[in-house]
Design an enzyme around this catalytic site. Sequence first.
Site, PDB file in Angstrom:
ATOM      1  N   LEU A 186       1.892   0.187  20.572  1.00 51.02           N
ATOM      2  CA  LEU A 186       0.985  -0.140  19.477  1.00 51.02           C
ATOM      3  C   LEU A 186       0.526   1.160  18.835  1.00 51.02           C
ATOM      4  O   LEU A 186       0.007   2.045  19.522  1.00 51.02           O
ATOM      5  CB  LEU A 186      -0.232  -0.908  19.992  1.00 51.02           C
ATOM      6  CG  LEU A 186      -1.370  -1.133  18.982  1.00 51.02           C
ATOM      7  CD1 LEU A 186      -0.923  -2.064  17.851  1.00 51.02           C
ATOM      8  CD2 LEU A 186      -2.619  -1.677  19.676  1.00 51.02           C
ATOM      9  N   CYS A 231      -0.933   3.567  11.303  1.00 43.63           N
ATOM     10  CA  CYS A 231       0.471   4.006  11.324  1.00 43.63           C
ATOM     11  C   CYS A 231       0.885   4.791  10.095  1.00 43.63           C
ATOM     12  O   CYS A 231       2.024   5.276  10.024  1.00 43.63           O
ATOM     13  CB  CYS A 231       1.390   2.795  11.489  1.00 43.63           C
ATOM     14  SG  CYS A 231       1.333   1.632  10.098  1.00 43.63           S
ATOM     15  N   TRP A 256       2.461   6.012   6.794  1.00 43.82           N
ATOM     16  CA  TRP A 256       3.673   5.590   6.099  1.00 43.82           C
ATOM     17  C   TRP A 256       4.863   5.445   7.059  1.00 43.82           C
ATOM     18  O   TRP A 256       6.006   5.484   6.643  1.00 43.82           O
ATOM     19  CB  TRP A 256       4.010   6.583   4.997  1.00 43.82           C
ATOM     20  CG  TRP A 256       3.022   6.576   3.868  1.00 43.82           C
ATOM     21  CD1 TRP A 256       3.010   5.774   2.759  1.00 43.82           C
ATOM     22  CD2 TRP A 256       1.885   7.436   3.725  1.00 43.82           C
ATOM     23  NE1 TRP A 256       1.944   6.064   1.960  1.00 43.82           N
ATOM     24  CE2 TRP A 256       1.221   7.093   2.522  1.00 43.82           C
ATOM     25  CE3 TRP A 256       1.348   8.469   4.499  1.00 43.82           C
ATOM     26  CZ2 TRP A 256       0.077   7.728   2.076  1.00 43.82           C
ATOM     27  CZ3 TRP A 256       0.189   9.103   4.067  1.00 43.82           C
ATOM     28  CH2 TRP A 256      -0.421   8.732   2.858  1.00 43.82           C
ATOM     29  N   ILE A 299      -4.768  -0.032   7.299  1.00 44.02           N
ATOM     30  CA  ILE A 299      -5.676  -0.720   6.358  1.00 44.02           C
ATOM     31  C   ILE A 299      -5.298  -0.370   4.912  1.00 44.02           C
ATOM     32  O   ILE A 299      -6.055  -0.635   3.991  1.00 44.02           O
ATOM     33  CB  ILE A 299      -7.147  -0.389   6.647  1.00 44.02           C
ATOM     34  CG1 ILE A 299      -7.367   1.114   6.926  1.00 44.02           C
ATOM     35  CG2 ILE A 299      -7.639  -1.176   7.846  1.00 44.02           C
ATOM     36  CD1 ILE A 299      -7.320   2.017   5.768  1.00 44.02           C
ATOM     37  N   GLN A 319       0.541   2.050   2.219  1.00 41.02           N
ATOM     38  CA  GLN A 319       1.141   2.577   3.445  1.00 41.02           C
ATOM     39  C   GLN A 319       1.988   1.507   4.125  1.00 41.02           C
ATOM     40  O   GLN A 319       3.101   1.775   4.584  1.00 41.02           O
ATOM     41  CB  GLN A 319       0.052   3.066   4.398  1.00 41.02           C
ATOM     42  CG  GLN A 319      -0.545   4.407   4.011  1.00 41.02           C
ATOM     43  CD  GLN A 319      -1.490   4.938   5.063  1.00 41.02           C
ATOM     44  OE1 GLN A 319      -2.033   4.187   5.878  1.00 41.02           O
ATOM     45  NE2 GLN A 319      -1.716   6.243   5.059  1.00 41.02           N
ATOM     46  N   CYS A 324     -11.002  21.930   3.059  1.00 48.01           N
ATOM     47  CA  CYS A 324     -10.625  21.543   4.416  1.00 48.01           C
ATOM     48  C   CYS A 324      -9.937  22.689   5.147  1.00 48.01           C
ATOM     49  O   CYS A 324     -10.172  22.913   6.343  1.00 48.01           O
ATOM     50  CB  CYS A 324      -9.721  20.310   4.389  1.00 48.01           C
ATOM     51  SG  CYS A 324     -10.583  18.787   3.941  1.00 48.01           S
TER      52      CYS A 324
END
Length: 389
Positions: free
Chosen positions: A178, A182, A184, A204, A208, A360
Amino acid sequence: MQKDSRLGLSEEFDTARTAPPKAIVDLLAMADVRINGDRPWDIQVIDDRLYSEVLTRGTLGFGEAYMDRLWECHDLSGLMARVMSERLDEKPLGRAKLFFALYYLRARIMNLQTSSRAFQVGEQHYDIGNDLYAAMLDPHWCYSCGYWREAEDLDAAQVAKLDLICRKLQLEPGMKVLEVGCGWGSLAGYMAEHYSVEIRGITISKEQARMARQRCEGLPVEIDLVDYRDVQGQYDRVVSVGMFEHVGRKNYADYFSKLAGCVKPDGLFLLHTIGTDNERCGVDPWIDRYIFPNGELPTLKHMIGTCEQQFHVEDLHSFGTDYDKTLMAWWNNFQGAWPQLSERYDERFYRMWRYYLMSCAGFFRAKRGQLWQLVLSPLGSQRVYRSVR
């Protein structure tokens, strides 16, 4: 008059001539940053409205002012690394103090990561355009930190990360896996192709899911558009890469309890997540508004303190500085593809995306951000686990 050829922008800019507020000058001096200085990381103020934005809305105003071209910087990642190292983002001035207090109080009081909000980040960030991500990411479409231990380019770093995860999970042919979040289909496809396992991936993001199904066609991979709270079944292995940042500490207990029920008693769970040492709830207001709504970076204290109620911690691997290299590689890909992407995305989006990637990168360069991989086994497991690097 100055021109920055490294930005991919054709315009020249005039720096503002009004004297900046002393409070802002003194704050920036803590990070050895000057306004209209001649060093690459210095801020070039184009419009004096920048000052009121910073004094009323702090980092949110600072980021929006960059999007609106009120200021510029040749070395934006270098600037942000200096700002982050001195934690200037945690030192709001003027009315921004009240703005920040109310923002973080809201994040502390409210559960911003409920099931009803789960799909918002998919719609706002992951669904904005597969053409963008195809241009920016590696051929596997990995949208998480690469593993640069022996890699010399982004492609090699991402393959190394994918294989590292598989080896840490000790995959064997025929296992059922599981994948929570995930993307793309990068990891799902790699596991199925190279380790002969069956994967169920959940996400979600509609885009994707659509692309992951297309890219994993012909492989034993099932992709579902579903929130982690609604997943069912038991699996030999569970893996989650770059998704935990959307869970929120108010939901950690439910998250680990849910996934503990999905792992077989002799199974393993690998969790790959960005982390921070900042105890406050929520993320930076600019990141929250424009990039990852309702996000929250975990601390080791909160994450491990909760997961140990359901799992043994078999291994903890930290390689956050690799995210700096990954983000800069994404930026180079994005900038190189901009002539084509500009047909669909406007200049403000370009500046927003540059600010996102560079801030970032500075966050990880300053070691304010970390990247952790945890290998977990269910409580009661008698497994003897050997760490993999």
